[in-house]
Design a protein around this motif. Structure first.
Motif, short mmCIF file in Angstrom:
data_model
loop_
_atom_site.label_atom_id
_atom_site.label_comp_id
_atom_site.label_asym_id
_atom_site.label_seq_id
_atom_site.Cartn_x
_atom_site.Cartn_y
_atom_site.Cartn_z
N GLY A 1 20.07 46.74 37.29
CA GLY A 1 18.98 46.81 38.22
C GLY A 1 18.75 48.26 38.87
N LEU A 2 19.31 49.08 38.49
CA LEU A 2 19.12 50.60 39.00
C LEU A 2 19.68 50.77 40.42
CD1 LEU A 2 15.78 51.39 37.57
CD2 LEU A 2 18.02 51.89 36.60
N TRP A 3 20.10 49.83 41.09
CA TRP A 3 20.99 50.11 42.38
C TRP A 3 21.91 48.99 42.63
CZ3 TRP A 3 19.64 48.87 48.07
CH2 TRP A 3 18.66 47.65 48.23
N GLY A 4 21.79 47.58 41.92
CA GLY A 4 22.83 46.84 41.99
C GLY A 4 23.96 47.43 41.18
N LEU A 5 24.94 46.69 41.12
CA LEU A 5 26.43 46.70 40.34
C LEU A 5 26.90 45.65 39.89
CD1 LEU A 5 27.67 49.46 42.94
CD2 LEU A 5 26.90 50.01 40.72
N VAL A 6 27.47 45.77 38.52
CA VAL A 6 28.30 44.51 38.18
C VAL A 6 29.73 44.66 38.44
CG1 VAL A 6 26.55 43.61 36.42
CG2 VAL A 6 28.12 45.37 35.76
N ASP A 7 30.01 46.07 38.66
CA ASP A 7 31.31 46.38 39.13
C ASP A 7 31.21 47.66 39.57
OD1 ASP A 7 31.93 48.40 36.75
OD2 ASP A 7 31.72 46.29 35.74
N GLY A 8 32.32 48.08 40.59
CA GLY A 8 32.24 49.25 41.22
C GLY A 8 33.55 49.52 42.23
N VAL A 9 33.58 50.93 42.82
CA VAL A 9 34.27 50.93 43.98
C VAL A 9 33.87 51.96 44.85
CG1 VAL A 9 35.42 53.19 42.63
CG2 VAL A 9 36.73 51.97 44.02
N ASN A 10 34.21 51.95 46.21
CA ASN A 10 33.89 52.90 46.98
C ASN A 10 35.01 53.89 47.68
OD1 ASN A 10 35.30 51.60 49.23
ND2 ASN A 10 33.54 50.49 49.87
N ASP A 11 34.46 54.77 48.32
CA ASP A 11 35.36 55.86 48.85
C ASP A 11 36.40 55.55 49.81
OD1 ASP A 11 33.69 55.75 50.81
OD2 ASP A 11 33.16 57.70 50.98
N ALA A 12 36.21 54.10 50.24
CA ALA A 12 37.16 53.43 51.04
C ALA A 12 38.42 52.77 50.32
CB ALA A 12 36.52 52.49 52.24
N GLY A 13 38.16 52.72 49.05
CA GLY A 13 39.31 52.31 48.26
C GLY A 13 38.94 50.82 48.07
N LEU A 14 37.91 50.39 47.91
CA LEU A 14 37.59 49.02 47.82
C LEU A 14 36.83 48.84 46.52
CD1 LEU A 14 37.43 45.88 49.23
CD2 LEU A 14 35.10 46.58 49.66
N ALA A 15 37.41 48.13 45.39
CA ALA A 15 36.91 47.84 44.22
C ALA A 15 36.16 46.41 43.97
CB ALA A 15 37.77 48.06 43.27
N ILE A 16 35.23 46.03 43.22
CA ILE A 16 34.69 44.82 42.95
C ILE A 16 34.12 44.56 41.83
CG2 ILE A 16 32.47 45.49 43.86
CD1 ILE A 16 32.24 43.04 45.73
N SER A 17 34.10 43.42 41.27
CA SER A 17 33.54 42.84 40.15
C SER A 17 33.13 41.38 39.90
CB SER A 17 34.79 43.18 38.89
OG SER A 17 34.32 42.52 37.54
N LEU A 18 32.29 41.04 39.13
CA LEU A 18 31.84 39.65 38.96
C LEU A 18 31.75 39.07 37.74
CD1 LEU A 18 28.67 39.55 37.31
CD2 LEU A 18 28.11 41.14 39.22
N THR A 19 31.77 37.88 37.66
CA THR A 19 31.54 36.96 36.51
C THR A 19 30.72 35.95 36.65
OG1 THR A 19 33.34 35.23 36.87
CG2 THR A 19 34.32 37.35 35.93
N PHE A 20 30.10 35.35 35.75
CA PHE A 20 29.19 34.14 35.93
C PHE A 20 30.06 32.92 36.27
CE2 PHE A 20 26.89 30.69 33.79
CZ PHE A 20 25.93 30.53 34.61
N GLY A 21 29.67 32.12 37.11
CA GLY A 21 30.59 31.00 37.55
C GLY A 21 30.19 29.65 36.67
N GLY A 22 29.60 29.81 35.64
CA GLY A 22 29.49 28.63 34.87
C GLY A 22 28.66 27.35 35.38
N ARG A 23 27.77 27.51 36.09
CA ARG A 23 26.95 26.42 36.40
C ARG A 23 25.37 26.62 36.12
NH1 ARG A 23 27.14 25.58 41.87
NH2 ARG A 23 27.15 23.31 41.62
N ARG A 24 24.84 25.50 36.08
CA ARG A 24 23.44 25.70 35.67
C ARG A 24 22.45 25.98 37.09
NH1 ARG A 24 22.05 23.05 30.70
NH2 ARG A 24 23.75 22.16 29.60
N VAL A 25 23.09 25.64 38.06
CA VAL A 25 22.15 25.46 39.58
C VAL A 25 21.62 26.88 39.82
CG1 VAL A 25 22.26 24.95 41.98
CG2 VAL A 25 23.53 23.54 40.34
N VAL A 26 20.45 26.70 40.09
CA VAL A 26 19.43 28.01 40.48
C VAL A 26 18.86 27.69 42.00
CG1 VAL A 26 17.73 29.71 40.14
CG2 VAL A 26 19.07 28.79 38.34
N GLY A 27 19.26 28.62 42.88
CA GLY A 27 18.70 28.24 44.05
C GLY A 27 18.00 29.65 44.88
#
Length: 323
Positions: free
Chosen positions: A131-157
């Motif tokens: 989405g051009l400013w969102g991220l599906v994984d990444g890291v910052n200069d403070a040494g924090l890394a992050i990543s996502l997976t889909f949670g396997g549920r149909r619910v949308v809210g």
């Protein structure tokens, strides 16, 4: 697939050109249920101000660069977007230099294929764009890394697309504990598992959902279900339980060295070529947050980047099964 790496400290002409290039496809996706199915601009901006106020000035800068249109601004808020599904596996290898490793399984025709490095609001961030400013994984200069997976549920809210939540975490947090607090309070529109690793070796996985409270765990592995399998057909199709067991065995029973552990992500059962059924593995990402380093991997190819030596450019890579 053609991948690109782009670096721009402040929102400017490079990002504006990206938006112009990607917006027609994103607009078609965003409008696939009709304009009235998406929140208004005022609703979207109010939600951002309520839940992620620190990045509202950044959001407004990007809206201006995108031309200031109503639909573009609503899209960039990531508030209540159309639902979307992915696969994905992620795990933390707890060696002397802890590593966050992930496979991203998705449709190659609905993917940015972009590694983006920014210094927005004085915080260096690099990662895989969505989405051009969102991220599906990444890291910052403070040494924090992050990543996502889909949670396997149909619910949308009512909530945000999780790639923007990841961006927000990397813009505002420096530790896994801080990230966990953010992930526990910011609403998501679908269920996701978000894994975080910081420079002090602390880690967590947040099981986020639109219809219940976020569960913060000390899990080092996340695939495509949460505490229990709820969407049985999706679980069977993605082999989420089998992938989770495989990774847990690699971490507990076999104690693989780092190179062997990372290499397992490039082979079955973690690596998928099921693009004809919807999505397969587009890439493997490796993050060394304390060192400020990331790698994007494909079979036979490694693309290394770091905050100290980020190289712009392009790579044309073979993704097995994606042709």
């Amino acid at each position: 697939m053609l991948w690109r790496a782009i670096s721009e400290d402040l929102p400017g002409p490079k990002w504006a050109r990206l938006f112009t290039e990607y917006w027609p496809d994103y607009r078609r996706w965003w409008l696939k249920e009709g304009d009235s199915a998406r929140p208004t601009y005022l609703e979207s901006r109010r939600a951002l101000a309520d839940h992620m106020p620190e990045i509202v000035p950044l959001y407004e800068q990007l809206c201006d660069l995108a031309g200031g249109g109503d639909q573009a601004a609503r899209f960039l808020s990531f508030y209540c977007p159309p639902p979307y599904l992915s696969g994905c596996s992620q795990a933390i290898w707890p060696g002397e230099e802890p590593v966050l490793v992930r496979n991203y399984d998705y449709n190659p025709n609905a993917f940015d294929s972009l590694v983006l490095r920014t210094n927005w609001q004085g915080r260096q961030v690099m990662g895989t764009s969505d989405g051009l400013w969102g991220l599906v994984d990444g890291v910052n200069d403070a040494g924090l890394a992050i990543s996502l997976t889909f949670g396997g549920r149909r619910v949308v809210g009512n909530g945000f697309g999780v790639p923007l939540i990841l961006r927000y975490v990397l813009q505002t947090c420096t530790t896994a504990e801080q990230a966990g607090a953010v992930l526990a309070r910011v609403p998501t529109h679908m269920s996701y598992n978000v894994t975080v690793l910081d420079a002090k070796r602390s880690y967590l996985t947040a099981m986020m959902a639109p219809d219940r409270s976020t569960v913060i765990t000390h899990a080092a592995v996340a695939t495509n279900h949460q505490e229990n399998v709820e969407w049985v057909s999706h679980a069977r199709f993605t082999a989420t339980v089998e992938r989770e067991r495989f990774l847990l065995q690699r971490l507990t029973l076999h104690r693989d060295p780092e190179d062997k552990f990372i290499g397992a992500f490039l082979r079955p059962p973690l690596y998928s070529t099921a693009f004809n059924a919807g999505f397969g593995t587009l890439y493997t990402a490796v993050y060394r947050p304390r060192l400020g380093q990331m790698e994007v991997r494909w079979p036979g190819t490694v693309w290394s980047q770091s905050f100290d030596n980020f190289q712009e450019g392009g790579r044309r890579v073979q993704v097995p099964g994606a042709a």
